[in-house]
Design a protein around this motif. Structure first.
Motif, PDB file in Angstrom:
ATOM      1  N   ARG A 216       0.864  -1.256   0.069  1.00 24.97           N
ATOM      2  CA  ARG A 216      -0.241   0.174  -0.185  1.00 24.97           C
ATOM      3  C   ARG A 216       0.653   1.593   0.578  1.00 24.97           C
ATOM      4  NH1 ARG A 216      -2.835   2.508   5.438  1.00 24.97           N
ATOM      5  NH2 ARG A 216      -3.828   3.720   4.574  1.00 24.97           N
ATOM      6  N   ASN A 217       0.814   2.372  -0.858  1.00 25.77           N
ATOM      7  CA  ASN A 217       1.022   3.696  -0.674  1.00 25.77           C
ATOM      8  C   ASN A 217      -0.405   4.775   0.024  1.00 25.77           C
ATOM      9  OD1 ASN A 217       1.667   6.380  -2.904  1.00 25.77           O
ATOM     10  ND2 ASN A 217       3.186   5.322  -1.221  1.00 25.77           N
ATOM     11  N   SER A 228      -2.966  20.630  -0.795  1.00 31.93           N
ATOM     12  CA  SER A 228      -1.394  20.426  -0.824  1.00 31.93           C
ATOM     13  C   SER A 228      -1.305  19.155  -0.359  1.00 31.93           C
ATOM     14  CB  SER A 228      -1.180  21.359   0.793  1.00 31.93           C
ATOM     15  OG  SER A 228       0.313  21.806   0.592  1.00 31.93           O
ATOM     16  N   ARG A 229      -0.239  18.805  -0.504  1.00 29.00           N
ATOM     17  CA  ARG A 229       0.443  17.200  -0.255  1.00 29.00           C
ATOM     18  C   ARG A 229       1.400  17.468   1.238  1.00 29.00           C
ATOM     19  NH1 ARG A 229       4.569  13.551  -4.287  1.00 29.00           N
ATOM     20  NH2 ARG A 229       4.034  11.573  -3.063  1.00 29.00           N
ATOM     21  N   GLU A 230       0.283  15.901   1.816  1.00 26.15           N
ATOM     22  CA  GLU A 230       1.827  16.237   3.596  1.00 26.15           C
ATOM     23  C   GLU A 230       2.298  15.127   3.404  1.00 26.15           C
ATOM     24  OE1 GLU A 230      -1.729  18.656   6.147  1.00 26.15           O
ATOM     25  OE2 GLU A 230      -1.886  16.103   6.044  1.00 26.15           O
ATOM     26  N   HIS A 231       1.729  13.954   3.226  1.00 25.33           N
ATOM     27  CA  HIS A 231       3.335  13.064   2.884  1.00 25.33           C
ATOM     28  C   HIS A 231       2.481  11.776   2.062  1.00 25.33           C
ATOM     29  CE1 HIS A 231       0.111  11.182   6.229  1.00 25.33           C
ATOM     30  NE2 HIS A 231       0.140  10.100   4.916  1.00 25.33           N
ATOM     31  N   SER A 232       3.697  11.086   2.341  1.00 26.78           N
ATOM     32  CA  SER A 232       3.426   9.154   1.443  1.00 26.78           C
ATOM     33  C   SER A 232       4.229   8.582   1.901  1.00 26.78           C
ATOM     34  CB  SER A 232       4.234   9.922   0.618  1.00 26.78           C
ATOM     35  OG  SER A 232       3.983   8.941  -0.592  1.00 26.78           O
ATOM     36  N   ALA A 233       3.146   7.476   2.139  1.00 28.34           N
ATOM     37  CA  ALA A 233       3.512   6.372   3.091  1.00 28.34           C
ATOM     38  C   ALA A 233       3.639   5.125   2.738  1.00 28.34           C
ATOM     39  CB  ALA A 233       2.944   5.940   4.808  1.00 28.34           C
ATOM     40  N   MET A 259      10.442   4.098   4.709  1.00 26.47           N
ATOM     41  CA  MET A 259      10.839   5.251   3.786  1.00 26.47           C
ATOM     42  C   MET A 259       9.620   6.235   3.672  1.00 26.47           C
ATOM     43  SD  MET A 259       9.215   1.621   1.115  1.00 26.47           S
ATOM     44  CE  MET A 259       9.422   2.256  -0.455  1.00 26.47           C
ATOM     45  N   VAL A 260       9.494   7.018   4.188  1.00 28.23           N
ATOM     46  CA  VAL A 260       7.797   7.924   4.321  1.00 28.23           C
ATOM     47  C   VAL A 260       8.555   9.284   3.389  1.00 28.23           C
ATOM     48  CG1 VAL A 260       8.379   9.232   6.753  1.00 28.23           C
ATOM     49  CG2 VAL A 260       5.988   8.589   5.816  1.00 28.23           C
ATOM     50  N   LYS A 261       7.727  10.227   2.940  1.00 29.05           N
ATOM     51  CA  LYS A 261       8.205  11.496   2.648  1.00 29.05           C
ATOM     52  C   LYS A 261       6.822  12.415   3.117  1.00 29.05           C
ATOM     53  CE  LYS A 261      10.279   9.907  -1.622  1.00 29.05           C
ATOM     54  NZ  LYS A 261      10.587  10.597  -3.490  1.00 29.05           N
ATOM     55  N   ALA A 262       7.613  13.243   4.338  1.00 29.50           N
ATOM     56  CA  ALA A 262       7.244  14.063   4.760  1.00 29.50           C
ATOM     57  C   ALA A 262       7.343  15.462   4.138  1.00 29.50           C
ATOM     58  CB  ALA A 262       6.991  14.637   6.378  1.00 29.50           C
ATOM     59  N   PHE A 263       6.084  16.688   3.801  1.00 27.88           N
ATOM     60  CA  PHE A 263       6.051  17.500   2.733  1.00 27.88           C
ATOM     61  C   PHE A 263       5.934  18.801   3.223  1.00 27.88           C
ATOM     62  CE2 PHE A 263       4.758  13.798   0.261  1.00 27.88           C
ATOM     63  CZ  PHE A 263       6.068  13.603  -0.555  1.00 27.88           C
ATOM     64  N   ASN A 264       5.857  19.227   4.903  1.00 24.50           N
ATOM     65  CA  ASN A 264       5.785  19.975   5.910  1.00 24.50           C
ATOM     66  C   ASN A 264       6.323  20.006   7.022  1.00 24.50           C
ATOM     67  OD1 ASN A 264       3.311  19.730   7.105  1.00 24.50           O
ATOM     68  ND2 ASN A 264       2.445  19.489   5.323  1.00 24.50           N
ATOM     69  N   ILE A 272       9.867   9.423  12.127  1.00 24.16           N
ATOM     70  CA  ILE A 272      10.544   8.377  13.354  1.00 24.16           C
ATOM     71  C   ILE A 272      11.131   7.559  12.739  1.00 24.16           C
ATOM     72  CG2 ILE A 272      11.473   7.853  15.407  1.00 24.16           C
ATOM     73  CD1 ILE A 272      10.691  10.597  15.982  1.00 24.16           C
ATOM     74  N   GLY A 273      12.755   7.724  12.272  1.00 26.10           N
ATOM     75  CA  GLY A 273      13.557   6.363  12.100  1.00 26.10           C
ATOM     76  C   GLY A 273      12.694   5.934  10.516  1.00 26.10           C
ATOM     77  N   ASP A 274      11.864   7.476   9.574  1.00 25.11           N
ATOM     78  CA  ASP A 274      11.733   7.125   8.362  1.00 25.11           C
ATOM     79  C   ASP A 274      10.126   6.320   8.554  1.00 25.11           C
ATOM     80  OD1 ASP A 274      13.943   8.377   7.056  1.00 25.11           O
ATOM     81  OD2 ASP A 274      15.105   6.478   7.122  1.00 25.11           O
ATOM     82  N   ARG A 275       9.636   6.327   9.397  1.00 26.14           N
ATOM     83  CA  ARG A 275       8.628   5.744   9.065  1.00 26.14           C
ATOM     84  C   ARG A 275       7.379   7.553  10.423  1.00 26.14           C
ATOM     85  NH1 ARG A 275      10.716   1.559  11.049  1.00 26.14           N
ATOM     86  NH2 ARG A 275      10.376  -0.286  10.136  1.00 26.14           N
ATOM     87  N   ILE A 276       5.830   7.645   9.393  1.00 29.07           N
ATOM     88  CA  ILE A 276       5.379   8.676  10.250  1.00 29.07           C
ATOM     89  C   ILE A 276       4.213   8.168  11.119  1.00 29.07           C
ATOM     90  CG2 ILE A 276       3.382   8.262   8.566  1.00 29.07           C
ATOM     91  CD1 ILE A 276       3.559  11.786   8.079  1.00 29.07           C
TER      92      ILE A 276
END
Length: 294
Positions: A216-217, A228-233, A259-264, A272-276
């Motif tokens: 899942r993404n 406004s994009r906030e995050h991708s997990a 492998m999370v991406k946060a945009f703000n 924390i540890g690349d997890r949201i």
């Protein structure tokens, strides 16, 4: 009646664990394009548990009681009753109590233990099958689900794709889902939208058992129109399915990948540890589904 037909009917009657086909759900979270035939119905219970954040204690159990009905061979309607239980204690990245499902009031102690069971919403689900996975090259279905609750309103849609292989024993499926949400708690209104892509496979290795994998993404946005994009997990995990003659059961697990991406900045503060975490996700997700067709 021909002798062959009589023998087939007798064999079916003697099989205590004959697998169910139409409406059976071998995936934890992924929908398939295989619907109930006209006039057939099913009761289904779902329990989705989000568990563990960056620290402390956190469990959020979302439940749905569902009745499905095949209006025609290509159109299925369902009604849901949704309720939940949450247990959280100092699970936030800052040591405060919070997380999805936790709605602390303005006078609540953010360091206290939080427990709550509540009714969430009712919803109606409609699925139209454009192509049948059993007879067409692929299965294709369109899905829409409005939801109404005392604090939340949402509209969800899905594009469902399915491909059957190896005499329908191996199922590939993918869902593209979008949702707009309106939430109101203690006078504050939150408007959000999301896109969710999930894909996986299920392999029926015996007449009753199937095993598979789901990914899942999840992408979160501020505003109703994906403003406004906030995050991708990302999540990944296995599923296991058992089908008897008169019921079926599916269990699945997804783990949030680092492998999370946060945009703000607000979203980056709860990574924390690349997890949201925060009000967004937990480390692990579990699903149990029980279906009883009739």
């Amino acid at each position: 009646m021909r002798l062959r037909s009589k023998a087939a009917l007798l064999a079916l009657a003697l099989l205590p664990f004959a697998p169910v086909h139409a409406g059976e759900s071998p995936f934890g979270w992924i929908y398939t394009a295989d619907l109930h035939p006209q006039g057939r119905s099913e009761f289904e219970h779902k329990s989705w548990l989000q568990q563990s954040q960056s620290r402390g204690d956190y469990s959020y159990l979302q439940n749905a009681e569902e009745f499905e009905y095949g209006v025609t061979d290509r159109f299925q309607l369902s009604g849901y009753f949704n309720w939940s239980y949450v247990n959280a204690y100092r699970n936030g990245v800052d040591g405060r109590t919070g997380g999805p499902g936790v709605d602390l009031g303005p006078q609540a102690d953010p360091l206290a233990h939080y427990r709550r069971t509540r009714f969430d919403a009712v919803s109606v689900e409609a699925i139209y099958q454009v192509m049948n996975p059993l007879v067409d090259p692929i299965g294709l279905a369109l899905y829409v689900e409005p939801e109404w609750g005392p604090h939340e309103r949402a509209l969800e849609w899905r594009l469902i794709v399915q491909k059957n292989l190896l005499d329908d024993r191996f199922v590939l499926a993918a869902n593209l889902m979008g949702e707009t949400e309106h939430e109101k708690y203690y006078g504050e209104v939150e408007r959000a939208s999301m896109l969710d892509f999930s894909a996986g496979f299920s392999w029926r290795f015996t007449d009753n058992w199937s095993v598979g994998l789901e990914t899942r993404n999840h992408q979160e946005f501020e505003g109703y129109r994906y403003d406004s994009r906030e995050h991708s997990a990302w999540f990944l995990g296995p599923n296991l399915h058992y089908a008897a003659q008169r019921w079926w059961l599916t269990a699945a697990w997804r783990h949030q990948l680092p492998m999370v991406k946060a945009f703000n900045e607000e979203q980056r503060e709860v990574v924390i540890g690349d997890r949201i975490y925060g009000d967004e996700h937990a480390r692990n997700e579990f699903m149990v589904k029980l279906g009883v067709p009739f």
